[in-house]
Motif scaffolding. Structure first.
Motif, short mmCIF file in Angstrom:
data_model
loop_
_atom_site.label_atom_id
_atom_site.label_comp_id
_atom_site.label_asym_id
_atom_site.label_seq_id
_atom_site.Cartn_x
_atom_site.Cartn_y
_atom_site.Cartn_z
N MET A 131 0.83 -1.18 0.00
CA MET A 131 0.00 0.00 0.00
C MET A 131 0.88 1.24 0.00
N ASN A 132 0.48 2.27 -0.76
CA ASN A 132 1.25 3.50 -0.84
C ASN A 132 1.07 4.33 0.42
N ASN A 133 2.09 5.07 0.78
CA ASN A 133 2.02 5.98 1.91
C ASN A 133 1.40 7.29 1.47
N PRO A 134 0.83 8.05 2.41
CA PRO A 134 0.30 9.37 2.05
C PRO A 134 1.42 10.27 1.54
N ARG A 135 1.06 11.20 0.66
CA ARG A 135 2.01 12.20 0.19
C ARG A 135 2.23 13.22 1.30
N SER A 136 3.28 14.01 1.16
CA SER A 136 3.55 15.07 2.12
C SER A 136 2.33 15.98 2.22
N GLY A 137 1.87 16.24 3.44
CA GLY A 137 0.72 17.11 3.64
C GLY A 137 -0.61 16.38 3.67
N GLU A 138 -0.64 15.11 3.28
CA GLU A 138 -1.88 14.33 3.31
C GLU A 138 -1.96 13.58 4.64
N LEU A 139 -3.15 13.54 5.21
CA LEU A 139 -3.33 12.85 6.48
C LEU A 139 -3.51 11.35 6.30
N SER A 140 -4.08 10.97 5.16
CA SER A 140 -4.30 9.54 4.92
C SER A 140 -4.17 9.26 3.43
N TYR A 141 -4.09 7.99 3.12
CA TYR A 141 -4.01 7.57 1.73
C TYR A 141 -5.37 7.79 1.06
N PRO A 142 -5.41 8.56 -0.05
CA PRO A 142 -6.69 8.93 -0.65
C PRO A 142 -7.35 7.85 -1.51
N GLY A 143 -6.68 6.75 -1.73
CA GLY A 143 -7.22 5.71 -2.60
C GLY A 143 -6.22 5.35 -3.67
N LYS A 144 -6.66 4.60 -4.65
CA LYS A 144 -5.77 4.15 -5.72
C LYS A 144 -5.32 5.34 -6.56
N ARG A 145 -4.02 5.43 -6.77
CA ARG A 145 -3.46 6.44 -7.65
C ARG A 145 -3.12 5.77 -8.97
N SER A 146 -3.53 6.38 -10.06
CA SER A 146 -3.22 5.79 -11.35
C SER A 146 -1.84 6.24 -11.79
N ASP A 147 -1.27 5.53 -12.72
CA ASP A 147 0.04 5.87 -13.23
C ASP A 147 -0.03 7.20 -13.96
N ARG A 148 0.92 8.06 -13.73
CA ARG A 148 0.95 9.37 -14.35
C ARG A 148 1.33 9.29 -15.83
N PHE A 149 2.03 8.23 -16.24
CA PHE A 149 2.55 8.15 -17.60
C PHE A 149 1.75 7.16 -18.44
N ILE A 150 1.49 7.56 -19.68
CA ILE A 150 0.65 6.78 -20.59
C ILE A 150 1.40 6.61 -21.91
N PHE A 151 1.41 5.40 -22.44
CA PHE A 151 1.99 5.14 -23.76
C PHE A 151 0.84 4.87 -24.72
N LYS A 152 0.74 5.70 -25.75
CA LYS A 152 -0.38 5.60 -26.70
C LYS A 152 0.12 5.93 -28.10
N GLU A 153 -0.14 5.03 -29.02
CA GLU A 153 0.20 5.22 -30.44
C GLU A 153 1.66 5.65 -30.62
#
Length: 78
Positions: free
Chosen positions: A1-23
């Motif tokens: 499980m991912n840890n909260p980001r700096s400034g977040e009190l709890s884990y907000p849920g599933k984070r999707s990948d920031r990077f996308i490969f398309k065409e």
């Protein structure tokens, strides 16, 4: 499980990948659900995330409003 980001009190849920490969190109996804790109490589996309974050943090609110309005219109047009 991912840890909260700096400034977040709890884990907000599933984070999707920031990077996308398309065409055969790479894009990165913003919190505003915009895909920025295309880039020829994943490394290029990763480098451009910093430029994007610098822009968002330094731009005036009116510039950001214009930018996001344009990007949403562009996304909805295609």
């Amino acid at each position: 499980m991912n840890n909260p980001r700096s400034g977040e009190l709890s884990y907000p849920g599933k984070r999707s990948d920031r990077f996308i490969f398309k065409e055969n190109y790479w894009y990165f996804k913003t919190r505003e659900d915009l895909n920025i790109g295309p880039f020829r490589s994943l490394d290029d996309a990763k480098k451009k995330v910093k430029d994007y974050l610098d822009f968002v943090s330094l731009a005036s609110s009116s510039a950001l409003q214009s930018y996001f309005s344009y990007m949403y219109d562009l996304r909805n047009h295609y």
